[in-house]
Design a protein around this motif. Structure first.
Motif, PDB file in Angstrom:
ATOM      1  N   PRO A 112       0.836  -1.207   0.000  1.00 35.22           N
ATOM      2  CA  PRO A 112       0.000   0.000   0.000  1.00 35.22           C
ATOM      3  C   PRO A 112       0.871   1.257   0.000  1.00 35.22           C
ATOM      4  N   PRO A 113       0.424   2.298  -0.638  1.00 33.86           N
ATOM      5  CA  PRO A 113       1.193   3.541  -0.649  1.00 33.86           C
ATOM      6  C   PRO A 113       1.493   4.014   0.770  1.00 33.86           C
ATOM      7  N   ALA A 114       2.662   4.608   0.950  1.00 28.81           N
ATOM      8  CA  ALA A 114       3.066   5.110   2.260  1.00 28.81           C
ATOM      9  C   ALA A 114       2.839   6.613   2.334  1.00 28.81           C
ATOM     10  N   GLY A 115       2.654   7.126   3.548  1.00 25.10           N
ATOM     11  CA  GLY A 115       2.490   8.552   3.745  1.00 25.10           C
ATOM     12  C   GLY A 115       1.054   8.993   3.536  1.00 25.10           C
ATOM     13  N   SER A 116       0.841  10.304   3.616  1.00 27.23           N
ATOM     14  CA  SER A 116      -0.505  10.851   3.480  1.00 27.23           C
ATOM     15  C   SER A 116      -0.815  11.295   2.061  1.00 27.23           C
ATOM     16  N   SER A 146      -6.918   6.740   3.011  1.00 20.29           N
ATOM     17  CA  SER A 146      -6.952   5.670   4.010  1.00 20.29           C
ATOM     18  C   SER A 146      -5.766   5.735   4.957  1.00 20.29           C
ATOM     19  N   ASN A 147      -4.688   6.377   4.542  1.00 20.51           N
ATOM     20  CA  ASN A 147      -3.553   6.607   5.444  1.00 20.51           C
ATOM     21  C   ASN A 147      -3.736   7.881   6.257  1.00 20.51           C
ATOM     22  N   LYS A 148      -4.364   8.879   5.647  1.00 20.57           N
ATOM     23  CA  LYS A 148      -4.484  10.186   6.296  1.00 20.57           C
ATOM     24  C   LYS A 148      -5.529  10.195   7.398  1.00 20.57           C
ATOM     25  N   PRO A 193     -11.505  -1.490   6.400  1.00 20.15           N
ATOM     26  CA  PRO A 193     -10.159  -2.068   6.515  1.00 20.15           C
ATOM     27  C   PRO A 193      -9.706  -2.858   5.300  1.00 20.15           C
ATOM     28  N   ASP A 194     -10.634  -3.325   4.486  1.00 19.10           N
ATOM     29  CA  ASP A 194     -10.264  -4.126   3.318  1.00 19.10           C
ATOM     30  C   ASP A 194     -10.100  -3.282   2.053  1.00 19.10           C
ATOM     31  N   SER A 195     -10.351  -1.995   2.162  1.00 19.67           N
ATOM     32  CA  SER A 195     -10.233  -1.100   1.014  1.00 19.67           C
ATOM     33  C   SER A 195      -9.114  -0.094   1.254  1.00 19.67           C
ATOM     34  N   PHE A 196      -8.613   0.449   0.157  1.00 20.57           N
ATOM     35  CA  PHE A 196      -7.652   1.557   0.240  1.00 20.57           C
ATOM     36  C   PHE A 196      -8.175   2.651  -0.685  1.00 20.57           C
ATOM     37  N   VAL A 197      -8.470   3.814  -0.097  1.00 20.55           N
ATOM     38  CA  VAL A 197      -9.055   4.923  -0.843  1.00 20.55           C
ATOM     39  C   VAL A 197      -8.013   6.022  -1.006  1.00 20.55           C
TER      40      VAL A 197
END
Length: 477
Positions: free
Chosen positions: A319-323, A342-344, A353-357
């Motif tokens: 998954p991408p790191a950072g905001s 999803s990180n921010k 939890p199963d998605s990354f937006v």
């Protein structure tokens, strides 16, 4: 005597805040009977919640400055205090010179206050860094464009690779046109004080603040929940909120104002608060406040598109790191920024939890061709840049494209003088006030503050209240 009747025209956050202050929905006694009219089918303006892939997200503004208290206080007043949640500590980056590089610490709107952190980030070339170490001198006078001032002091590269992308995220405009006095007044104080700009910014960035007070705040479920809660509080306080009610005319009468709506309806009011964008305000004021209308006509707006993408975490090897990251226009990319939502936002990661937006933005002042592209093309352009920037190869399982045409007012040099002239012209008419993003700031706290100022401008009329009951009828009946 009965309370004054006030019509608020415009149902964005400024108009809703004005309605809340007038009706008592934000605390305190009711000052007036309120009718709010909004042309579109929803309230909230740029605060807009929706769904992507079954996940609740913001499709407009996503955070509010917490160092200014107005928006946070309003959220608490309408029952959202327990839902306030700051962004996580994930760090932002700049995609420039062929790589993702950390956003240097100690800067204020891209103006560096720590040359060691700036050098370590790799955002500037060796030549650009050397130029920043040798500050030039320039006069600022009453006002100056941020980009031109910083370029004279620290070099063009600081503007192109730091100031421009950060300002672009706020105004979608051009640093060489945006007013230092209007957009970053604290830097104007530094500029007028003489001495080193870098040292002045360092002092600004390191001023003590209340322990535990975050710089920004969000709301669980997204900022789109704020207008919903304000509207509900206004309704409980007795305000009438109407959507799909366009205002076609505004006319001064001996007893106050006549507000003419689409289809021939009309409302009589003691006072009006105009909380609409500058072009709409100019149209409505042309007859009774022509001087204000001329000034409002001169306010430029920028448009942009937001592309929100939902991925399945299981399909992301890493998954991408950072905001997220900002993109300097000088690098010639298609997108101007990307937020890894999803990180921010911890609430978003917990709720899905199963998605990354994540989302991207495209377009800025006088460079708004992306708004005319199809949704598919905007998604494709976003994915192409994301692939190059962070190596993203997965395909989203759902996407939403939101276009904000004429979404962000511009604050050129002299903007605050224009605002003063508008308010002077409006004040001469009587029973009229203006508020919104076109005046004192585009952020949510500034819009809320402008609403409070608009209500204060009507104090003489509201205390004591003198209005008669609102009447509505069909024109000519």
């Amino acid at each position: 005597m009965s309370q004054a009747q006030v019509v608020v025209i415009g149902g964005g956050i400024a108009g809703l805040a004005a309605a809340a202050f007038l009706s008592g929905a934000a605390g305190g006694a009711a000052r007036a009977r309120v009718t709010l009219l909004e042309a579109s089918d929803r309230l909230g303006g740029k605060l807009y919640g929706g769904e992507v892939g079954g996940v609740r997200v913001d499709l407009g503004a996503e955070s509010m400055l917490a160092r200014r208290p107005e928006a946070v206080e309003l959220a608490r007043a309408v029952g959202l205090g327990g839902e306030l949640e700051p962004p996580t500590t994930a760090k932002a980056a700049i995609w420039t010179r062929g790589a993702l590089r950390p956003l240097p610490g100690g800067q204020v709107m891209g103006v560096p206050g720590d040359l060691v952190a700036l050098a370590a980030s790799g955002v500037l070339s060796a030549e650009g860094l050397e130029r920043a170490r040798h500050e030039g001198a320039t006069e600022v006078g009453d006002d100056v464009a941020i980009g031109r001032y910083v370029a004279d002091r620290l070099g063009r590269e600081v503007v192109d690779r730091l100031v421009e992308p950060l300002l672009g995220g706020v105004y979608a405009g051009h640093a060489d046109e945006i007013s230092l006095r209007a957009a970053v007044p604290q830097l104007l104080e530094v500029a007028r004080g003489g001495g080193s700009l870098v040292e002045g910014v360092h002092e600004l960035a390191n001023r003590p603040r209340t322990v535990g007070t975050p710089v920004f705040q969000g709301l669980r479920g997204g900022l789109g929940t704020l207008p919903e809660a304000v509207a509900a509080a206004c309704a409980r306080a007795g305000a009438e909120l109407r959507t799909r009610t366009a205002v076609e005319g505004l006319h001064r009468t001996p007893g106050g104002w006549r507000v003419v709506t689409a289809g021939g309806g009309a409302l009589e009011a003691d006072a009006v608060v105009l909380a609409v964008p500058a072009p709409a305000a100019a149209r409505l004021l042309r007859a009774d406040a022509p001087g204000a209308a001329v000034e409002l006509d001169a306010v430029e707006y920028a448009g942009m598109a937001l592309v929100t993408l939902a991925f399945r975490r299981a399909e992301l090897p890493t998954p991408p790191a950072g905001s997220g990251f900002l993109v300097p226009p000088v690098d010639g990319r298609r997108i101007k920024a990307s937020t890894f939502s999803s990180n921010k936002w911890g609430w978003l990661a917990r709720s899905a939890p199963d998605s990354f937006v994540l989302r991207t933005s495209l377009g800025r002042l006088r460079e708004e061709q992306p708004l005319e592209l199809s949704d598919e093309e905007l998604v494709a352009r976003s994915l192409a840049d994301l692939g190059e920037a962070i190596g993203l190869t997965a395909r989203p399982y759902d996407t939403v494209v939101t276009r904000w045409r004429a979404g962000l007012p511009q604050y050129p040099v002299g903007h605050l003088d224009r605002v003063a002239r508008i308010r002077t012209a409006v004040g001469r008419v009587g029973g009229l006030a203006v508020c919104g993003a076109a005046y004192d700031g585009v952020g949510i706290p500034a819009c809320v503050a402008s609403a409070r100022a608009a209500v204060a401008a009507l104090d003489e009329l509201l205390t004591p209240a003198t209005g008669e009951n609102v009447t509505e009828r069909t024109m000519g009946a």
